[in-house]
Design a protein around this motif. Structure first.
Motif, mmCIF file in Angstrom:
data_model
loop_
_atom_site.group_PDB
_atom_site.id
_atom_site.type_symbol
_atom_site.label_atom_id
_atom_site.label_comp_id
_atom_site.label_asym_id
_atom_site.label_seq_id
_atom_site.Cartn_x
_atom_site.Cartn_y
_atom_site.Cartn_z
ATOM 1 N N LEU A 1 5.729 2.573 1.561
ATOM 2 C CA LEU A 1 5.024 1.426 1.013
ATOM 3 C C LEU A 1 4.810 0.767 2.413
ATOM 4 O O LEU A 1 5.760 0.819 3.250
ATOM 5 C CB LEU A 1 5.770 0.887 0.117
ATOM 6 C CG LEU A 1 5.897 1.340 -1.284
ATOM 7 C CD1 LEU A 1 6.701 0.474 -2.052
ATOM 8 C CD2 LEU A 1 4.457 1.475 -1.705
ATOM 9 N N THR A 2 3.834 -0.076 2.545
ATOM 10 C CA THR A 2 3.486 -0.901 3.830
ATOM 11 C C THR A 2 2.750 -2.180 3.354
ATOM 12 O O THR A 2 1.845 -1.984 2.467
ATOM 13 C CB THR A 2 2.982 -0.059 4.911
ATOM 14 O OG1 THR A 2 2.809 -1.097 6.019
ATOM 15 C CG2 THR A 2 1.252 0.248 4.652
ATOM 16 N N LEU A 3 2.755 -3.096 4.006
ATOM 17 C CA LEU A 3 2.270 -4.439 4.072
ATOM 18 C C LEU A 3 1.911 -5.037 5.406
ATOM 19 O O LEU A 3 2.825 -5.466 5.815
ATOM 20 C CB LEU A 3 2.774 -5.293 2.970
ATOM 21 C CG LEU A 3 2.065 -6.572 2.837
ATOM 22 C CD1 LEU A 3 0.786 -6.667 1.887
ATOM 23 C CD2 LEU A 3 3.169 -7.751 2.050
ATOM 24 N N ARG A 4 0.708 -5.424 5.403
ATOM 25 C CA ARG A 4 0.411 -6.495 6.585
ATOM 26 C C ARG A 4 0.265 -7.734 6.057
ATOM 27 O O ARG A 4 -0.813 -7.767 5.114
ATOM 28 C CB ARG A 4 -0.747 -6.000 7.404
ATOM 29 C CG ARG A 4 -0.627 -4.458 8.136
ATOM 30 C CD ARG A 4 -1.495 -4.292 9.000
ATOM 31 N NE ARG A 4 -1.221 -3.239 9.760
ATOM 32 C CZ ARG A 4 -0.711 -2.933 11.041
ATOM 33 N NH1 ARG A 4 -0.320 -4.027 11.465
ATOM 34 N NH2 ARG A 4 -0.490 -1.844 11.486
ATOM 35 N N PRO A 5 1.202 -8.759 6.189
ATOM 36 C CA PRO A 5 0.972 -10.282 5.531
ATOM 37 C C PRO A 5 -0.118 -10.884 5.826
ATOM 38 O O PRO A 5 -0.824 -10.838 6.867
ATOM 39 C CB PRO A 5 2.196 -10.671 6.131
ATOM 40 C CG PRO A 5 3.078 -9.654 6.395
ATOM 41 C CD PRO A 5 2.321 -8.645 7.031
ATOM 42 N N THR A 6 -0.873 -11.471 4.677
ATOM 43 C CA THR A 6 -1.844 -12.263 4.918
ATOM 44 C C THR A 6 -1.327 -13.714 4.658
ATOM 45 O O THR A 6 -0.442 -13.884 3.704
ATOM 46 C CB THR A 6 -2.977 -12.019 3.935
ATOM 47 O OG1 THR A 6 -2.356 -12.179 2.514
ATOM 48 C CG2 THR A 6 -3.418 -10.680 4.389
ATOM 49 N N ARG A 7 -1.786 -14.755 5.334
ATOM 50 C CA ARG A 7 -1.165 -16.206 5.238
ATOM 51 C C ARG A 7 -1.933 -16.795 4.028
ATOM 52 O O ARG A 7 -3.285 -16.459 3.862
ATOM 53 C CB ARG A 7 -1.390 -17.092 6.446
ATOM 54 C CG ARG A 7 -0.805 -16.526 7.663
ATOM 55 C CD ARG A 7 0.964 -16.602 7.381
ATOM 56 N NE ARG A 7 1.439 -17.915 6.945
ATOM 57 C CZ ARG A 7 1.795 -18.522 7.952
ATOM 58 N NH1 ARG A 7 1.919 -18.390 9.317
ATOM 59 N NH2 ARG A 7 2.320 -20.138 7.793
ATOM 60 N N THR A 8 -1.340 -17.450 3.182
ATOM 61 C CA THR A 8 -2.057 -18.141 2.016
ATOM 62 C C THR A 8 -1.966 -19.836 2.175
ATOM 63 O O THR A 8 -0.949 -20.314 2.829
ATOM 64 C CB THR A 8 -1.573 -17.600 0.638
ATOM 65 O OG1 THR A 8 0.085 -17.921 0.696
ATOM 66 C CG2 THR A 8 -1.880 -16.381 0.424
ATOM 67 N N THR B 1 0.898 -1.299 -0.145
ATOM 68 C CA THR B 1 -0.020 0.029 -0.012
ATOM 69 C C THR B 1 0.826 1.170 0.022
ATOM 70 O O THR B 1 1.697 1.138 0.663
ATOM 71 C CB THR B 1 -0.861 -0.051 1.247
ATOM 72 O OG1 THR B 1 -1.641 -1.153 1.204
ATOM 73 C CG2 THR B 1 -1.792 1.301 1.286
ATOM 74 N N GLN B 2 0.670 2.262 -0.832
ATOM 75 C CA GLN B 2 1.350 3.492 -1.162
ATOM 76 C C GLN B 2 0.883 4.371 -0.013
ATOM 77 O O GLN B 2 -0.293 4.331 0.446
ATOM 78 C CB GLN B 2 1.118 4.150 -2.213
ATOM 79 C CG GLN B 2 1.712 3.210 -3.538
ATOM 80 C CD GLN B 2 1.195 3.973 -4.877
ATOM 81 O OE1 GLN B 2 0.106 4.519 -4.946
ATOM 82 N NE2 GLN B 2 2.250 3.789 -5.692
ATOM 83 N N VAL B 3 1.920 4.765 0.973
ATOM 84 C CA VAL B 3 1.699 5.712 1.935
ATOM 85 C C VAL B 3 2.279 7.355 1.324
ATOM 86 O O VAL B 3 3.255 7.723 1.214
ATOM 87 C CB VAL B 3 2.606 5.280 3.101
ATOM 88 C CG1 VAL B 3 2.329 6.568 4.282
ATOM 89 C CG2 VAL B 3 2.168 3.933 3.481
ATOM 90 N N THR C 1 5.303 -4.935 -5.203
ATOM 91 C CA THR C 1 4.726 -6.195 -4.603
ATOM 92 C C THR C 1 5.719 -7.074 -3.855
ATOM 93 O O THR C 1 6.953 -6.945 -4.303
ATOM 94 C CB THR C 1 4.028 -7.087 -5.771
ATOM 95 O OG1 THR C 1 5.085 -7.390 -6.620
ATOM 96 C CG2 THR C 1 2.886 -6.126 -6.541
ATOM 97 N N VAL C 2 5.412 -7.719 -3.239
ATOM 98 C CA VAL C 2 6.354 -8.551 -2.291
ATOM 99 C C VAL C 2 5.563 -10.015 -2.036
ATOM 100 O O VAL C 2 4.590 -9.663 -1.703
ATOM 101 C CB VAL C 2 6.768 -7.832 -1.075
ATOM 102 C CG1 VAL C 2 5.561 -7.782 -0.100
ATOM 103 C CG2 VAL C 2 7.711 -8.452 -0.335
#
Length: 225
Positions: free
Chosen positions: A218-225, A125-127, A135-136
């Motif tokens: 940029l930031t990301l809160r990981p989601t498990r897949t 997400t852009q801040v 993307t990561v």
């Protein structure tokens, strides 16, 4: 009709009923006769079958009953039948083994040639900016988390020259770890790999900061897949 003078000697040979000279002649004949060789192989079990006959049946003329005329032909046919069955089982077993080897080889080939499925790429997400996007992916491995980042810096300057960035991992216990740095290249995608000892489940967020300023872009809160 067979013209082979040895064609009827197979049973006598197996039973040891040939004289020394006849036996040597028959054995010499076997080296060049496939038909007699197969016949001897078919009758190889005849002595074992005869051993199952009760002793009084062949103990002596004074004690033994008259043997049925059909006894020896029956035994010969039984031996041949068993020989055919053994060869059939052997052939079937060999074919099954070949199929199994082919299947296992195919499985091993597929397993060795297939690449592992990569972890899913997640958009960061852009801040308060729109020039940098990324993307990561976060992949659980034995030693922690493998990270792959793909980012693009849209042309333009922020101050003097292109900015440098830092990839930071924040864990749920409050720790912060910088795992990579790079310089933005205008209008080109940059790909890099990073790693942390923390497991994916322990990562609270992944952030991209402008180096030296602490500013999160940029930031990301990981989601498990």
């Amino acid at each position: 009709m067979s013209t082979d003078p040895f064609s009827h000697d197979d049973a006598a040979y197996v039973l040891g009923a040939l004289g020394p000279a006849e036996r040597r002649a028959f054995e010499e004949h076997l080296t060049g006769c496939a038909s007699c060789t197969r016949a001897v192989a078919d009758l190889a079990g005849l002595p074992a079958l005869l051993s199952q006959v009760d002793e009084p049946a062949y103990a002596g003329p004074e004690a033994s009953p008259v043997l049925p005329e059909t006894m020896l032909p029956h035994l010969l046919e039984e031996v041949r039948r068993r020989g055919r069955r053994v060869r059939l089982l052997a052939a079937t077993g060999a074919a099954a083994a070949a199929v199994m080897i082919a299947v296992v080889s195919a499985v091993l080939l597929v397993g060795s040639s297939s690449s592992p499925v990569p972890a899913r790429m997640q958009a960061m997400t852009q801040v308060d900016q729109d020039r940098l996007s990324a993307t990561v992916s976060l992949e659980d491995v034995a030693w922690g988390t493998r990270m792959r980042l793909a980012c693009t810096y849209r042309g333009g300057d922020w101050g003097e020259g292109s900015p440098s960035y830092a990839l930071v991992v924040r864990t749920r216990d409050g720790s912060t770890e910088q795992v990579a740095t790079w310089r933005g290249v205008p209008d080109r995608e940059t790909r890099l790999e990073a790693a942390t000892a923390a497991d994916v489940a322990d990562i609270a967020s992944v952030e991209v900061l402008v180096s030296g300023t602490g500013r999160t872009v940029l930031t990301l809160r990981p989601t498990r897949t």
